[in-house]
Motif scaffolding. Structure first.
Motif, PDB file in Angstrom:
ATOM      1  N   LEU A 108      40.267  44.507  58.771  1.00  0.00           N
ATOM      2  CA  LEU A 108      41.186  44.757  59.873  1.00  0.00           C
ATOM      3  C   LEU A 108      41.764  43.438  60.360  1.00  0.00           C
ATOM      4  CD1 LEU A 108      38.966  47.253  61.910  1.00  0.00           C
ATOM      5  CD2 LEU A 108      40.576  47.768  60.064  1.00  0.00           C
ATOM      6  N   THR A 109      43.072  43.412  60.587  1.00  0.00           N
ATOM      7  CA  THR A 109      43.732  42.209  61.088  1.00  0.00           C
ATOM      8  C   THR A 109      44.516  42.550  62.351  1.00  0.00           C
ATOM      9  OG1 THR A 109      45.669  42.639  59.681  1.00  0.00           O
ATOM     10  CG2 THR A 109      43.931  41.233  58.774  1.00  0.00           C
ATOM     11  N   GLY A 110      45.126  41.538  62.948  1.00  0.00           N
ATOM     12  CA  GLY A 110      45.939  41.763  64.142  1.00  0.00           C
ATOM     13  C   GLY A 110      45.135  41.963  65.406  1.00  0.00           C
ATOM     14  N   LEU A 111      43.863  41.556  65.410  1.00  0.00           N
ATOM     15  CA  LEU A 111      43.032  41.684  66.599  1.00  0.00           C
ATOM     16  C   LEU A 111      43.286  40.505  67.542  1.00  0.00           C
ATOM     17  CD1 LEU A 111      39.682  42.820  64.903  1.00  0.00           C
ATOM     18  CD2 LEU A 111      41.644  44.211  65.630  1.00  0.00           C
ATOM     19  N   ARG A 112      42.751  40.588  68.758  1.00  0.00           N
ATOM     20  CA  ARG A 112      42.942  39.541  69.763  1.00  0.00           C
ATOM     21  C   ARG A 112      41.670  38.709  69.909  1.00  0.00           C
ATOM     22  NH1 ARG A 112      43.393  41.394  74.710  1.00  0.00           N
ATOM     23  NH2 ARG A 112      42.843  43.546  74.264  1.00  0.00           N
ATOM     24  N   PRO A 113      41.813  37.413  70.161  1.00  0.00           N
ATOM     25  CA  PRO A 113      40.628  36.553  70.329  1.00  0.00           C
ATOM     26  C   PRO A 113      39.818  36.945  71.561  1.00  0.00           C
ATOM     27  CG  PRO A 113      42.627  35.242  69.959  1.00  0.00           C
ATOM     28  CD  PRO A 113      43.072  36.651  70.228  1.00  0.00           C
ATOM     29  N   GLY A 114      38.496  36.772  71.447  1.00  0.00           N
ATOM     30  CA  GLY A 114      37.610  36.974  72.584  1.00  0.00           C
ATOM     31  C   GLY A 114      37.650  38.373  73.164  1.00  0.00           C
ATOM     32  N   THR A 115      37.805  39.377  72.315  1.00  0.00           N
ATOM     33  CA  THR A 115      37.964  40.754  72.784  1.00  0.00           C
ATOM     34  C   THR A 115      36.888  41.657  72.189  1.00  0.00           C
ATOM     35  OG1 THR A 115      40.366  40.440  72.937  1.00  0.00           O
ATOM     36  CG2 THR A 115      39.571  42.718  72.904  1.00  0.00           C
ATOM     37  N   VAL A 116      36.369  42.571  73.006  1.00  0.00           N
ATOM     38  CA  VAL A 116      35.377  43.541  72.548  1.00  0.00           C
ATOM     39  C   VAL A 116      36.104  44.749  71.941  1.00  0.00           C
ATOM     40  CG1 VAL A 116      33.464  45.030  73.208  1.00  0.00           C
ATOM     41  CG2 VAL A 116      33.782  42.841  74.367  1.00  0.00           C
ATOM     42  N   TYR A 117      35.740  45.113  70.727  1.00  0.00           N
ATOM     43  CA  TYR A 117      36.314  46.283  70.063  1.00  0.00           C
ATOM     44  C   TYR A 117      35.202  47.270  69.730  1.00  0.00           C
ATOM     45  CZ  TYR A 117      40.696  43.736  69.442  1.00  0.00           C
ATOM     46  OH  TYR A 117      41.864  43.056  69.663  1.00  0.00           O
ATOM     47  N   ASP A 161      38.084  36.224  91.802  1.00  0.00           N
ATOM     48  CA  ASP A 161      39.431  35.782  92.182  1.00  0.00           C
ATOM     49  C   ASP A 161      40.383  36.943  92.433  1.00  0.00           C
ATOM     50  OD1 ASP A 161      39.946  36.755  89.671  1.00  0.00           O
ATOM     51  OD2 ASP A 161      40.649  34.861  88.819  1.00  0.00           O
ATOM     52  N   GLY A 162      39.865  38.196  92.381  1.00  0.00           N
ATOM     53  CA  GLY A 162      40.682  39.369  92.677  1.00  0.00           C
ATOM     54  C   GLY A 162      41.322  40.010  91.471  1.00  0.00           C
ATOM     55  N   LYS A 163      41.275  39.359  90.295  1.00  0.00           N
ATOM     56  CA  LYS A 163      41.864  39.950  89.097  1.00  0.00           C
ATOM     57  C   LYS A 163      40.856  40.869  88.410  1.00  0.00           C
ATOM     58  CE  LYS A 163      45.014  36.115  88.119  1.00  0.00           C
ATOM     59  NZ  LYS A 163      45.447  35.107  87.114  1.00  0.00           N
ATOM     60  N   TRP A 164      41.382  41.771  87.562  1.00  0.00           N
ATOM     61  CA  TRP A 164      40.501  42.652  86.797  1.00  0.00           C
ATOM     62  C   TRP A 164      40.171  41.986  85.472  1.00  0.00           C
ATOM     63  CZ3 TRP A 164      38.146  46.478  89.168  1.00  0.00           C
ATOM     64  CH2 TRP A 164      38.729  47.016  90.305  1.00  0.00           C
ATOM     65  N   GLY A 165      38.899  42.053  85.081  1.00  0.00           N
ATOM     66  CA  GLY A 165      38.451  41.421  83.850  1.00  0.00           C
ATOM     67  C   GLY A 165      38.688  42.288  82.635  1.00  0.00           C
ATOM     68  N   ASP A 166      38.069  41.897  81.524  1.00  0.00           N
ATOM     69  CA  ASP A 166      38.212  42.624  80.264  1.00  0.00           C
ATOM     70  C   ASP A 166      37.372  43.900  80.289  1.00  0.00           C
ATOM     71  OD1 ASP A 166      39.856  40.654  79.188  1.00  0.00           O
ATOM     72  OD2 ASP A 166      38.152  39.500  78.452  1.00  0.00           O
ATOM     73  N   PHE A 167      37.776  44.864  79.452  1.00  0.00           N
ATOM     74  CA  PHE A 167      37.039  46.123  79.354  1.00  0.00           C
ATOM     75  C   PHE A 167      35.741  45.939  78.570  1.00  0.00           C
ATOM     76  CE2 PHE A 167      41.186  48.190  80.222  1.00  0.00           C
ATOM     77  CZ  PHE A 167      40.763  49.056  81.215  1.00  0.00           C
ATOM     78  N   SER A 168      34.761  46.729  78.940  1.00  0.00           N
ATOM     79  CA  SER A 168      33.532  46.820  78.156  1.00  0.00           C
ATOM     80  C   SER A 168      33.835  47.547  76.850  1.00  0.00           C
ATOM     81  CB  SER A 168      32.482  47.620  78.933  1.00  0.00           C
ATOM     82  OG  SER A 168      32.879  48.997  78.996  1.00  0.00           O
TER      83      SER A 168
END
Length: 330
Positions: free
Chosen positions: A190-199, A314-321
């Motif tokens: 699989l290609t086209g994924l994003r860095p530092g991301t949970v899949y 800081d009030g922002k929403w983080g990455d998804f689990s």
């Protein structure tokens, strides 16, 4: 005392002079936009996989453009059959004829309407019509894999069986099909994924009648972070269970909170891709693992896909689990 007479130009002449000056200034500044005549690059690695006797799944790698790619045109034997948005790099072509050879090409399109040269052709022959096929394939087993750097992953699994035959395996990421391979293949790159991301990946087998198996086990993979990227903000080790509670079901979630350098005041819970509730602690936020319970009145056997994300200090929403699936009554 006599006043000084001031000669003023005629209004029409003044406007004409002003217009000339503005036009000259605009021309000097180069405000006239330059036409975009550069074509996007051709999509690479086009593949075509027969999904049934009358359908083919076409996939390709993204193209690039000096401005931006806005879409793709898919051609069958030189005739355009599909237009898809730039965010998609796959499509299904239906209404084909069984036992027939086809050649598929893809062209990228930009906002100015420039089309790339056609990609290399991907050829495929649809299978013969399937005999009566009333049983879905068995579930793929032992899905495993590894992240391949920051933008790719390798998966493998145990093959499925079918009373007639498995024609393809479909790879899903959070309930969206992102890749397909032939039924004779039990690996995928699989290609086209994003860095530092949970899949979260699952695999389904499909037969010539377009009937899919149940999902394989879910596999969580995290791609490598890009150099200099901040620490991950996704909750991890999400666990979900459910039990009968009167005439309803209680769904219990617990997870490991991300390290953010401060207290996490709230979480958002998404079910089947939609925001369901915002979890706000009534007192001091918990440390370490956190938990939450919600009740639902849906019938036994109802299936939910669930994931959460934290509100950062800081009030922002983080990455998804990673996403988890729960079936009421299981």
């Amino acid at each position: 005392m006599e006043g000084t007479t001031v000669q003023r130009p005629h209004a029409t002449a003044a406007l004409a002079c002003s217009a000339s000056l503005i036009l000259a200034a605009l021309t000097a500044c180069g405000s006239t936009p330059e036409a975009d005549t550069r074509k996007p690059t051709s999509p690479d690695h086009v593949t075509a996989q027969a999904g049934s006797a009358t359908s083919v799944h076409v996939m390709w790698e993204p193209a690039t453009d000096n401005k931006a790619v806005t879409g793709y045109e898919v051609y069958r034997n030189g005739e355009r059959v599909k237009s898809v948005a730039a965010a998609k790099v796959m499509t299904d072509v239906d209404g084909l004829t069984a036992s027939t050879a086809y050649a598929f090409t893809v062209r990228a399109r930009d906002a100015a309407g420039n089309l790339s040269a056609p990609s290399a052709a991907a050829t495929v022959t649809t299978p013969a019509p399937a005999p009566a096929d009333h049983e879905p394939p068995t579930r793929p087993v032992k899905l495993r894999g590894t992240a391949d750097g920051s933008r790719a992953a390798n998966l493998s699994w145990g093959g499925s069986t079918d009373d007639v035959g498995v024609t393809s395996y479909d790879i899903y990421q959070e309930d969206s099909r992102i890749h397909s391979v032939p039924g004779t293949q039990t690996t995928a790159h699989l290609t086209g994924l994003r860095p530092g991301t949970v899949y979260t990946f699952t695999v389904r087998a499909r037969d010539a009648a377009d009937t899919s198996s149940p999902d394989s086990n879910a596999l969580d993979l995290t791609t490598a972070s890009a150099p200099g990227a901040p620490a991950g903000t996704a909750p991890s080790d999400l666990r979900i269970s459910n039990r009968v509670q009167g005439k309803e079901y209680a769904i219990d979630l617990d997870w490991k909170q991300p390290g953010t350098g401060g207290e996490i005041p709230a979480y958002q819970l998404f079910m089947d891709g939609r925001l369901t509730t915002t979890i706000v602690w009534g007192s001091t936020p918990p440390a370490g693992r956190a938990s939450y319970r919600l009740t639902v009145s849906d019938p036994r056997g109802t299936r939910y896909s669930m994931k959460i994300r934290a509100k950062l200090p800081d009030g922002k929403w983080g990455d998804f689990s990673a996403q988890r699936t729960v079936v009421l009554g299981d």
